[in-house]
Design a protein around this motif. Structure first.
Motif, PDB file in Angstrom:
ATOM      1  N   MET A   1      43.925  -3.176  28.847  1.00 59.40           N
ATOM      2  CA  MET A   1      45.108  -2.979  29.850  1.00 59.40           C
ATOM      3  C   MET A   1      44.912  -1.507  30.395  1.00 59.40           C
ATOM      4  O   MET A   1      44.479  -0.615  29.872  1.00 59.40           O
ATOM      5  N   ILE A   2      45.259  -1.291  31.611  1.00 61.90           N
ATOM      6  CA  ILE A   2      45.282  -0.217  32.497  1.00 61.90           C
ATOM      7  C   ILE A   2      46.683   0.031  32.831  1.00 61.90           C
ATOM      8  O   ILE A   2      47.695  -0.758  33.332  1.00 61.90           O
ATOM      9  N   GLU A   3      47.241   1.300  32.405  1.00 54.41           N
ATOM     10  CA  GLU A   3      48.406   1.734  32.900  1.00 54.41           C
ATOM     11  C   GLU A   3      48.639   1.916  34.390  1.00 54.41           C
ATOM     12  O   GLU A   3      47.613   2.827  34.909  1.00 54.41           O
ATOM     13  N   MET A   4      49.673   1.687  35.010  1.00 53.90           N
ATOM     14  CA  MET A   4      49.669   1.806  36.280  1.00 53.90           C
ATOM     15  C   MET A   4      51.144   2.406  36.798  1.00 53.90           C
ATOM     16  O   MET A   4      52.040   2.169  35.979  1.00 53.90           O
ATOM     17  N   HIS A  78      50.317  -9.751  33.051  1.00 53.50           N
ATOM     18  CA  HIS A  78      49.514 -10.169  32.315  1.00 53.50           C
ATOM     19  C   HIS A  78      48.531 -11.289  32.748  1.00 53.50           C
ATOM     20  O   HIS A  78      47.386 -11.584  32.536  1.00 53.50           O
ATOM     21  N   SER A  79      49.058 -12.044  33.935  1.00 58.13           N
ATOM     22  CA  SER A  79      48.013 -13.106  34.418  1.00 58.13           C
ATOM     23  C   SER A  79      48.591 -13.239  35.930  1.00 58.13           C
ATOM     24  O   SER A  79      49.688 -12.751  36.534  1.00 58.13           O
ATOM     25  N   VAL A 120      48.859  -3.172  33.077  1.00 56.93           N
ATOM     26  CA  VAL A 120      48.197  -4.549  33.842  1.00 56.93           C
ATOM     27  C   VAL A 120      46.704  -4.979  33.021  1.00 56.93           C
ATOM     28  O   VAL A 120      46.202  -3.906  33.049  1.00 56.93           O
ATOM     29  N   MET A 121      46.671  -6.109  32.890  1.00 51.61           N
ATOM     30  CA  MET A 121      45.412  -6.555  32.211  1.00 51.61           C
ATOM     31  C   MET A 121      44.461  -6.485  33.164  1.00 51.61           C
ATOM     32  O   MET A 121      44.524  -6.630  34.439  1.00 51.61           O
ATOM     33  N   GLU A 122      43.039  -5.926  32.888  1.00 51.13           N
ATOM     34  CA  GLU A 122      42.199  -5.801  33.421  1.00 51.13           C
ATOM     35  C   GLU A 122      41.592  -6.974  34.244  1.00 51.13           C
ATOM     36  O   GLU A 122      41.245  -6.811  35.631  1.00 51.13           O
TER      37      GLU A 122
END
Length: 168
Positions: A1-4, A78-79, A120-122
């Motif tokens: 996951m990447i923080e945005m 997540h999607s 946000v999921m990669e």
């Protein structure tokens, strides 16, 4: 996951629909998510620290969580399915954690009001993000090409003691 982080609200040039724009910490990728007018207003109010005279829906949800000693740990987008983003709110009350399904726009509006991280999921970023810094992306690709072109077979030979050897 990447923080945005929320970079802001924009309008689609053709349709005039609002878009919330999320950016990663390196500011190399942006994730545009189409949202409704009401959610855009709510997100803008939170970004500008505006407090309505009476609580609106997202403010009410935050008030409800506070009254019941609940905290929002994080928002996870997540999607992406059929051009629709899906998110969850990870809420905690004491030792109990729950994930609550939410539209990303609502989750973002609540996260801004509670200073909660947005993750946000990669896979979602890979599928839907847009490059922000094309020059940096190209420089990274060129550096990788240079690295690969200078590799030799002997660079893959293990050096030093084997990790499988036993010592007495």
């Amino acid at each position: 996951m990447i923080e945005m982080k929320v970079a802001g609200i924009a309008l689609d040039a053709g349709t005039r629909h609002p878009i919330v724009l999320l950016r990663d910490a390196s500011e190399r990728r942006a994730l545009p998510i189409y949202i409704g007018q009401d959610q855009a207003k709510s997100i803008m109010n939170a970004l500008e620290n505006q407090t309505p005279p009476r609580p609106l829906t997202h403010d009410l949800f935050v008030n409800f969580m506070q009254e019941w000693n609940m905290t929002l740990d994080r928002v996870i987008i997540h999607s992406l399915q059929d051009n629709t983003f899906y998110a969850v709110l990870t809420v905690r009350q004491g030792e109990v954690k729950k994930e609550i399904d939410a539209r990303p726009s609502d989750a973002i509006a609540i996260a801004l009001r509670t200073n909660t991280p947005i993750w946000v999921m990669e896979e979602v970023i890979a599928d839907a993000s847009i490059p922000v810094d094309r020059d940096a992306d190209e420089a990274e690709r060129q550096a990788f090409r240079d690295f690969i072109s200078n590799l030799r077979p002997q660079d893959f030979v293990q050096r030093g003691p084997s990790s499988n050897s036993e010592t007495s």
